[in-house]
Design a protein around this motif. Structure first.
Motif, PDB file in Angstrom:
ATOM      1  N   GLU A 834       0.834  -1.204   0.000  1.00  0.00           N
ATOM      2  CA  GLU A 834       0.000   0.000   0.000  1.00  0.00           C
ATOM      3  C   GLU A 834       0.871   1.258   0.000  1.00  0.00           C
ATOM      4  O   GLU A 834       0.587   2.235  -0.686  1.00  0.00           O
ATOM      5  CB  GLU A 834      -0.926  -0.016   1.216  1.00  0.00           C
ATOM      6  N   ARG A 835       1.963   1.230   0.810  1.00  0.00           N
ATOM      7  CA  ARG A 835       2.860   2.396   0.869  1.00  0.00           C
ATOM      8  C   ARG A 835       3.487   2.666  -0.494  1.00  0.00           C
ATOM      9  O   ARG A 835       3.571   3.816  -0.950  1.00  0.00           O
ATOM     10  CB  ARG A 835       3.973   2.149   1.898  1.00  0.00           C
ATOM     11  N   LEU A 836       3.875   1.587  -1.157  1.00  0.00           N
ATOM     12  CA  LEU A 836       4.525   1.734  -2.464  1.00  0.00           C
ATOM     13  C   LEU A 836       3.528   2.264  -3.504  1.00  0.00           C
ATOM     14  O   LEU A 836       3.889   3.113  -4.336  1.00  0.00           O
ATOM     15  CB  LEU A 836       5.108   0.398  -2.919  1.00  0.00           C
ATOM     16  N   ARG A 837       2.284   1.775  -3.475  1.00  0.00           N
ATOM     17  CA  ARG A 837       1.291   2.245  -4.449  1.00  0.00           C
ATOM     18  C   ARG A 837       1.039   3.748  -4.281  1.00  0.00           C
ATOM     19  O   ARG A 837       0.933   4.486  -5.254  1.00  0.00           O
ATOM     20  CB  ARG A 837      -0.024   1.457  -4.284  1.00  0.00           C
ATOM     21  N   LYS A 838       0.940   4.201  -3.019  1.00  0.00           N
ATOM     22  CA  LYS A 838       0.727   5.635  -2.782  1.00  0.00           C
ATOM     23  C   LYS A 838       1.922   6.463  -3.258  1.00  0.00           C
ATOM     24  O   LYS A 838       1.763   7.531  -3.847  1.00  0.00           O
ATOM     25  CB  LYS A 838       0.490   5.870  -1.285  1.00  0.00           C
ATOM     26  N   ALA A 839       3.126   5.928  -2.977  1.00  0.00           N
ATOM     27  CA  ALA A 839       4.334   6.647  -3.388  1.00  0.00           C
ATOM     28  C   ALA A 839       4.419   6.725  -4.905  1.00  0.00           C
ATOM     29  O   ALA A 839       4.815   7.756  -5.479  1.00  0.00           O
ATOM     30  CB  ALA A 839       5.574   5.961  -2.821  1.00  0.00           C
ATOM     31  N   ILE A 840       4.014   5.650  -5.596  1.00  0.00           N
ATOM     32  CA  ILE A 840       4.035   5.641  -7.060  1.00  0.00           C
ATOM     33  C   ILE A 840       3.057   6.667  -7.606  1.00  0.00           C
ATOM     34  O   ILE A 840       3.384   7.449  -8.517  1.00  0.00           O
ATOM     35  CB  ILE A 840       3.720   4.218  -7.589  1.00  0.00           C
ATOM     36  N   ALA A 841       1.829   6.687  -7.041  1.00  0.00           N
ATOM     37  CA  ALA A 841       0.820   7.646  -7.500  1.00  0.00           C
ATOM     38  C   ALA A 841       1.290   9.080  -7.281  1.00  0.00           C
ATOM     39  O   ALA A 841       1.130   9.953  -8.145  1.00  0.00           O
ATOM     40  CB  ALA A 841      -0.505   7.396  -6.776  1.00  0.00           C
ATOM     41  N   ALA A 880      13.639   7.986 -12.366  1.00  0.00           N
ATOM     42  CA  ALA A 880      14.446   6.952 -11.715  1.00  0.00           C
ATOM     43  C   ALA A 880      13.763   6.441 -10.448  1.00  0.00           C
ATOM     44  O   ALA A 880      13.754   5.237 -10.159  1.00  0.00           O
ATOM     45  CB  ALA A 880      15.834   7.510 -11.393  1.00  0.00           C
ATOM     46  N   GLU A 881      13.183   7.364  -9.679  1.00  0.00           N
ATOM     47  CA  GLU A 881      12.512   6.977  -8.439  1.00  0.00           C
ATOM     48  C   GLU A 881      11.290   6.099  -8.735  1.00  0.00           C
ATOM     49  O   GLU A 881      11.032   5.113  -8.025  1.00  0.00           O
ATOM     50  CB  GLU A 881      12.095   8.233  -7.665  1.00  0.00           C
ATOM     51  N   LEU A 882      10.555   6.441  -9.795  1.00  0.00           N
ATOM     52  CA  LEU A 882       9.406   5.620 -10.170  1.00  0.00           C
ATOM     53  C   LEU A 882       9.835   4.201 -10.561  1.00  0.00           C
ATOM     54  O   LEU A 882       9.178   3.217 -10.199  1.00  0.00           O
ATOM     55  CB  LEU A 882       8.650   6.271 -11.335  1.00  0.00           C
TER      56      LEU A 882
END
Length: 894
Positions: A834-841, A880-882
């Protein structure tokens, strides 16, 4: 050699205090004669002569840089077994010293030197020099300079003065010194001639005045353009180009010099530029070098209109007595009133400025003494062409050639009182005046009673160009002087900034070849110059200077030396900010703390010696010795090329990254346990060799720690330790390759833990998948699984070939090898997904905004380039971060 003093009392403090250590060891070195060098036929000499600082000087960052380099070379060669001499001294600094004493005299007594008279003023200057001069040599000790202070020389001491006068007489007798009336660079502030090298050409905003010169007969005029209207008082011709059709038929006619109403001729000369101004040039032979040469070609009168103090003389008619700039204003006003000023234009051009007083130079006809330079320059050119002298970096040889191939005669007389008085003697008449009808005599001592000596003194550089051999006592016939010169001359290397390449470096080569028959040194290492962090020269007016003594107080001498050395990349100027010295302080602290890792387990007075052979050592130990020995080779090679920054960075790298970050971490026992004696012995052995490598660069801390490592004899010093040699028998390419691979794997595992927010101390599992042709690597990794445990807390390590990647695991690729880190149990997978999905969005939204801005052609076209580049960098970083976030999400099986 002096008898070494008793070793300083040990204070086994655990905290690093640079000031305590510096105060402890420098007197020990100096009093013990560790810096001294004498003729020793069993050793090869290594000689550096210190560029003599001005007697008025205070230590500045330029000194600190060059002294650090010179001291490092001297200490290193001393350890390598050379009879290493670093020859110190000071320069009498003619103009600079006279200016200081005149200022003090004015402030304290309200007098000028003329009020005192020459003899009393010179005596006053000697008093000042004896009281205040030489402070800089004490300051150099704070930096750790290991000069042979017994040999310190001063360019005005009795023996050196004798050498200077002897050189003048010899060169005169050889026809290489002459006297004549020539146009010289005149400093009206100091009222003395200057050499070309003492003049800076500075771009300044000025004006171009266009002036009418009426024809003497008939109507009409010629218009000339000038940047210095005050010099028109000395005009003796107007010159035009012979091919300029505008002035055809005017050559040979006369024009009226405005304001003074004197007739002067129109002449033709190819020097004139037809496209400058109106194509006509006023010729003032007494106040312009090019005009002087034109005047010589055409036999023109030379009319000097300036006094030595920059005021107009009697030849200036109604303007006599005015300061030159006041005269300029009056002349321009008068020209305008008479309708002779056509126009005035803004004009930016180079103007000559005295490097000493900063006054605007006035070209002036004056009787001066000169050295013929071309006969001296040719052998000096040949010496570099033939490789007798090498420049580092090589490009400075091209500058050297350029100057020597276009060299002009050197004006060596100065209208000062402080300095070496010119050894020329004149007969006097019944009134005590110089009898110009009789020839002068050139001699070191007064030839006959009643003769008077020339009033002028010699250029400061006329003494310092003799520095490499006069410091040893030349031209004395004392047997000791001959022994010293036979042994210590020529020197090994000269270290200096490029600012005195022509003033001093080149001229020393002239003098050495001419008087000693050999070059004064084999190598010339030209350092960059120190500037502020914005790339500006440091100056009092800008207030951007950095005091090295302040930096030593704040960070310690070793930290200052370290930072200056690593910043001294060959051929580059240094942009210096005080924060740069934190690098050195951090490294000094690391060196100190590294000792405590094993030092806390050592028994006082015990000499730890390794018992195991190289083959009996563990993998990490063989790797560490391999890294040390290969680094010694790298350091030696870099030093030979005068790339001391590269040498020091190589030592830094093996000490910090290999020894501290890996080796010490592996041998450190668990809390509460003792360290094995043989492990202590090896840690001591490696540490000792590394601080011996570091000693030339960071002498104080290395001396202190060297004494703490093992018992030393009374009067011992790291300065007399042998320079570490590369031990081929204790290198192991296989161990290096295997351990380096482990380092990459362990670093990758640590990064995974960091990315997923896992505490470094949390125990985890890892799987290492190897290719089928891993050549014994599986066994090596399995045998050293404790390295993974100790450095990454991998308590469950699986090593094999053809292993599959588990679900929900992170992977690290190391060459042809893979490391899998199962994440289940290490983190809450659902929360992390969930944390990763929010960070990606969030990052996708940010990237979309940046890309939208960059697609806006109006923004890209109108915004400053650096603003656009910042947005492009944001795009690269977000992309790069994405990629990283999406890869992590994929690792979790989402």
């Amino acid at each position: 050699m002096s008898e070494a003093p008793a070793q300083p009392q040990e204070k086994k403090t655990t905290a690093y205090d640079p000031h305590e250590i510096e105060a402890k060891w420098y007197p020990y070195w100096e009093d013990g004669g560790f810096f001294e060098a004498d003729v020793n036929e069993n050793k090869e000499p290594h000689v550096i002569v210190m560029p003599p600082p001005n007697v008025t000087g205070r230590l500045h960052m330029g000194h600190a840089l060059q002294d650090t380099i010179q001291d490092a070379l001297t200490r290193l060669r001393r350890m390598q077994g050379y009879e290493a001499l670093w020859m110190p001294g000071m320069d009498h600094a003619g103009i600079a010293t006279q200016n200081v004493v005149e200022r003090v005299l004015k402030e304290e007594e309200g007098k000028t030197r003329h009020d005192l008279g020459r003899e009393a003023f010179v005596a006053k200057t000697w008093e000042w020099v004896e009281e205040y001069g030489g402070i800089i040599l004490q300051q150099k000790r704070r930096l750790g300079d290991s000069c042979d202070w017994r040999r310190s020389r001063f360019t005005m001491d009795e023996g050196f003065t004798r050498a200077v006068l002897e050189v003048f007489v010899r060169l005169y007798d050889e026809g290489l010194i002459y006297r004549g009336h020539y146009l010289v660079n005149w400093d009206p502030e100091n009222e003395t001639a200057l050499s070309d090298e003492e003049v800076d050409n500075v771009e300044r905003d000025g004006h171009l005045w266009h002036v009418k010169y009426p024809f003497a007969h008939g109507s009409g005029h010629i218009t000339i353009a000038t940047t210095r209207p005050e010099t028109m008082l000395g005009d003796t011709a107007i010159a035009v180009h012979p091919e300029d059709e505008r002035y055809a038929g005017l050559v040979g006619k006369n024009v009226i010099l405005p304001l003074l109403e004197r007739e002067i001729p129109v002449i033709a000369d190819e020097y004139v530029k037809m496209d400058f101004g109106a194509g006509a040039l006023k010729i003032t032979p007494a106040h312009d070098k090019n005009d002087f040469e034109i005047g010589q070609r055409h036999g023109l009168d030379t009319v000097n209109v300036m006094n030595p103090d920059g005021t107009v003389n009697e030849n200036g008619g109604p303007y006599a007595g005015l300061d030159r700039f006041a005269a300029r204003e009056r002349i321009v006003a008068d020209l305008e009133a008479k309708g002779l000023l056509v126009k005035v234009e803004p004009y930016r051009h180079a103007v000559p400025i005295s490097s000493r007083s900063k006054a605007l130079i006035e070209p002036l006809i004056s009787r001066q003494w000169f050295v013929r330079m071309k006969p001296l320059a040719e052998p000096a050119l040949q010496a570099v062409r033939e490789g007798k002298i090498k420049f580092y970096p090589e490009r400075w040889a091209n500058e050297y050639f350029r100057w020597l191939e276009n060299i002009r005669d050197w004006c060596i007389s100065r209208q000062l009182w402080w300095g070496h008085r010119i050894p020329v003697w004149y007969y006097t008449d019944d009134n005590g005046e110089i009898d110009e009808s009789r020839d002068f005599v050139v001699a070191v001592d007064q030839p006959e009673p009643g003769m008077v000596q020339d009033e002028d003194v010699l250029d400061t550089w006329f003494s310092s160009w003799l520095w490499p051999f006069a410091t040893f006592g030349w031209p004395s016939d004392d047997p000791k002087v001959k022994r010293d010169l036979d042994y210590f001359y020529p020197g090994t290397v000269l270290v200096s900034g490029y600012d005195i390449l022509f003033f001093w470096i080149a001229r020393m080569i002239f003098a050495g070849q001419h008087f000693m028959g050999d070059v004064p040194y084999r190598d010339v290492f030209i350092t960059g110059m120190i500037k502020d962090k914005q790339g500006r020269w440091m100056s009092k007016s800008l207030g951007n200077g950095i005091d090295p003594l302040d930096m030593i107080e704040q960070y310690g001498a070793d930290a200052v030396r370290y930072s200056l050395t690593v910043l001294c990349a060959q051929g580059q100027d240094i942009k210096l900010d005080p924060s740069k010295f934190e690098m050195g302080r951090n490294f000094a602290n690391k060196i100190w703390n590294a000792f405590n890792v094993f030092g806390q387990f050592m028994e006082d007075g015990k000499d730890y010696q390794r018992q195991r052979s190289f083959d009996e050592l563990e993998l990490a130990e063989r790797w560490m010795l391999h890294r040390l020995n290969t680094t010694i080779d790298v350091v030696n090679e870099a030093v030979e090329r005068y790339r001391l920054n590269e040498a020091l960075l190589a030592i830094y790298d093996v000490f910090w990254r290999d020894y501290c970050d890996w080796y010490l971490e592996l041998i450190k026992p668990p809390f509460g346990e003792e360290m094995d004696e043989d492990k202590i012995a090896l840690a001591v052995e490696i540490y000792e060799r590394m601080i011996e490598l570091l000693h030339p660069f960071m002498p104080f801390i290395t001396e202190e720690l060297w004494h703490r490592l093992r018992p030393r004899e009374e009067g011992a010093s790291i300065m007399r330790a042998a320079w570490p040699e590369m031990n081929e028998a204790e290198t192991d390419e296989r161990a290096d390759n295997v351990f380096s691979l482990m380092q990459e794997m362990i670093s990758g595992i640590r990064n995974v833990k960091s990315q997923y927010g896992v505490a470094p101390g949390k125990e985890i599992a890892a799987i290492v998948n190897l290719p089928a042709d891993s050549d014994g690597l599986e066994r090596a990794l399995s045998e050293h699984r404790d390295y993974f445990d100790k450095l990454a807390k991998v308590t469950d390590l699986t090593v094999g070939t053809g292993l599959d990647k588990p679900k929900a695991s992170a992977s690290v690729v190391v060459g042809r090898h893979e490391v899998f880190v199962p994440l289940a149990g290490m983190i809450d997978l659902d929360v992390e997904r969930e944390r990763l999905r929010k960070a990606i969005a969030q990052n996708e939204g940010f990237l979309k905004g940046v890309q939208g801005k960059l697609r806006n052609q109006q923004f890209v076209a109108k915004a400053p380039e650096e603003v656009v580049e910042r947005e492009r960098q944001k795009e690269r970083d977000a992309t790069a971060e994405l990629q990283r976030l999406r890869a992590n999400l994929e690792d979790l099986g989402a």
